[in-house]
Design an enzyme around this catalytic site. Structure first.
Site, short mmCIF file in Angstrom:
data_model
loop_
_atom_site.label_atom_id
_atom_site.label_comp_id
_atom_site.label_asym_id
_atom_site.label_seq_id
_atom_site.Cartn_x
_atom_site.Cartn_y
_atom_site.Cartn_z
CD GLN A 91 -2.67 -1.25 2.55
OE1 GLN A 91 -2.49 -0.47 3.48
NE2 GLN A 91 -3.54 -2.25 2.65
CG HIS A 153 -3.00 -0.43 7.85
ND1 HIS A 153 -3.59 -1.01 8.95
CD2 HIS A 153 -3.64 -0.96 6.77
CE1 HIS A 153 -4.54 -1.85 8.57
NE2 HIS A 153 -4.58 -1.83 7.23
CD GLU A 246 -13.99 4.77 14.28
OE1 GLU A 246 -14.10 3.81 15.05
OE2 GLU A 246 -13.29 5.79 14.54
CE1 TYR A 256 -11.61 11.28 17.27
CE2 TYR A 256 -9.32 11.60 17.92
CZ TYR A 256 -10.56 12.12 17.61
OH TYR A 256 -10.77 13.49 17.68
CE1 TYR A 267 -10.11 -6.33 6.30
CE2 TYR A 267 -8.06 -6.30 7.53
CZ TYR A 267 -9.02 -5.64 6.79
OH TYR A 267 -8.90 -4.29 6.56
#
Length: 375
Positions: A91, A153, A246, A256, A267
């Site tokens: 990613q 991420h 979110e 958070y 997953y």
């Protein structure tokens, strides 16, 4: 081999172009406004972010490691030179591009990207000066530590507040417990000056056990960040696992919750937490279950669609759509799915200086779309 690959790509591009031409003439209907979807450009490799320059052109990052210039509806064939050293892995790659608020005078811009050395990979931010088609005076001003060997991420979305502080999101790097470790840069939002120092009034500046650049923590993987046009607060959204995406308002010092609380599951199908709320944890303003995989977000403030004034637009990768959220303060009072039949992963959503909504699609033949009124 090269010729075969080239002609295969060319044929695919022609077929896509034909489909897009049909699409451009199609009228899309929403609950408040009808619109056309214009194709501005195609052929980008996983475009990630777009930033509009004062002269009407735009910069587009490709995750594969190129910064492109879009000018008069055409992509310049040569990418911008002088990018910082980066790695393309999973990613990670070249991620966000953000102009300094006074860019017209100082030509400063900021790039987020993945970087690797022998200690592993991480998220970096570099500041540079744009001179014609090259970057000069490139300087790394932020690096998330410690590094790791995962390719997940990286986050990387950035935004300026009204005081000129730079907000940078860093994902949990696929190692969820890092988001609650306040001595670890992963899994939170950092607020720094343009020189790379922690902002003067950061909430944890004088607290032991906290990195001074932290503004929030407990964030899984923020890939959307925008400034509220009235309050000036920074809003964000983040990926949950299976469920639990979110929308949040970023407030100084708040936790958070990831992974202590979540509306999602792993997953594998196993639970991550039995809690969706907890004392001391900031609850999301809005969440999605199942996940839409949000990316890119913007408040609409233009004149082309007065019916959408103040609405929040969020791109979706997994569910391949654009989501419109109508708000009453910080409460979502209406949600509408747009472009559900286009079949594109929407990576970025921005409002252009022309008042149109601009979209980037995430694929190896990524596109630049422009949403304009049907009238």
């Amino acid at each position: 081999m090269f010729k075969r690959k080239f002609w295969k790509w060319t044929l695919a591009s022609l077929l896509v172009s034909a489909a897009l031409a049909t699409q451009a003439n199609q009228t899309f209907q929403s609950e408040k406004a009808d619109f056309h979807l214009e194709t501005v450009a195609a052929g980008l490799e996983h475009p990630w972010a777009i930033a509009f320059l004062p002269d009407g052109s735009a910069l587009i990052t490709e995750r594969e490691g190129r910064l492109r210039i879009l000018e008069d509806g055409q992509l310049r064939s040569e990418p911008v030179k002088g990018l910082p050293e980066l790695v393309v892995s999973g990613q990670g790659g070249l991620l966000d591009v953000l102009l300094h608020p006074d860019f017209e005078a100082n030509r400063l811009l900021f790039l987020s990207y993945a970087h690797r050395n022998r200690e592993g990979m991480t998220t970096r931010v570099a500041r540079a000066t744009l001179a014609d088609d090259s970057l000069q005076d490139v300087e790394v001003i932020f690096e998330a530590l410690p590094r790791s060997n995962t390719s997940r991420h990286f986050a990387g979305r950035m935004q300026f507040d009204r005081d000129g502080n730079l907000y940078i999101s860093v994902g949990d790097r696929g190692e969820m417990d890092r988001a609650q470790d306040t001595a670890d840069d992963a899994g939170g939002v950092h607020r720094i000056t343009i020189s790379g120092e922690p902002a003067e009034d950061n909430p944890f500046a004088d607290q032991s056990g906290f990195n001074a650049s932290f503004f929030t923590y407990g964030n899984r993987n923020i890939q959307g960040m925008t400034r509220h046009p009235q309050t000036g607060e920074i809003w964000s959204h983040e990926h949950g696992p299976r469920g639990g995406d979110e929308v949040n308002v970023l407030r100084a010092g708040n936790n958070y919750g990831w992974p202590k609380v979540t509306y999602g599951i792993d997953y594998s199908g196993l639970p991550i937490s039995s809690r969706t709320t907890m004392e001391g944890i900031t609850e999301p303003l809005h969440y999605w279950d199942p996940s839409i995989a949000p990316s890119g977000m913007v408040f609409y403030t233009g004149d082309l669609f007065p019916q959408w004034q103040g609405d929040l637009f969020v791109g979706a990768l997994k569910l391949q759509k654009l989501v419109r959220l109508s708000l009453d303060g910080e409460k979502v009072i209406e949600e509408e799915d747009l472009l559900t039949d286009v079949g594109e992963r929407i990576r970025d959503v921005r409002m252009g200086p022309d008042g149109a909504l601009w979209l980037l699609t995430d694929s190896d033949n990524g596109k630049v779309y422009r949403m304009v009124p049907a009238d």
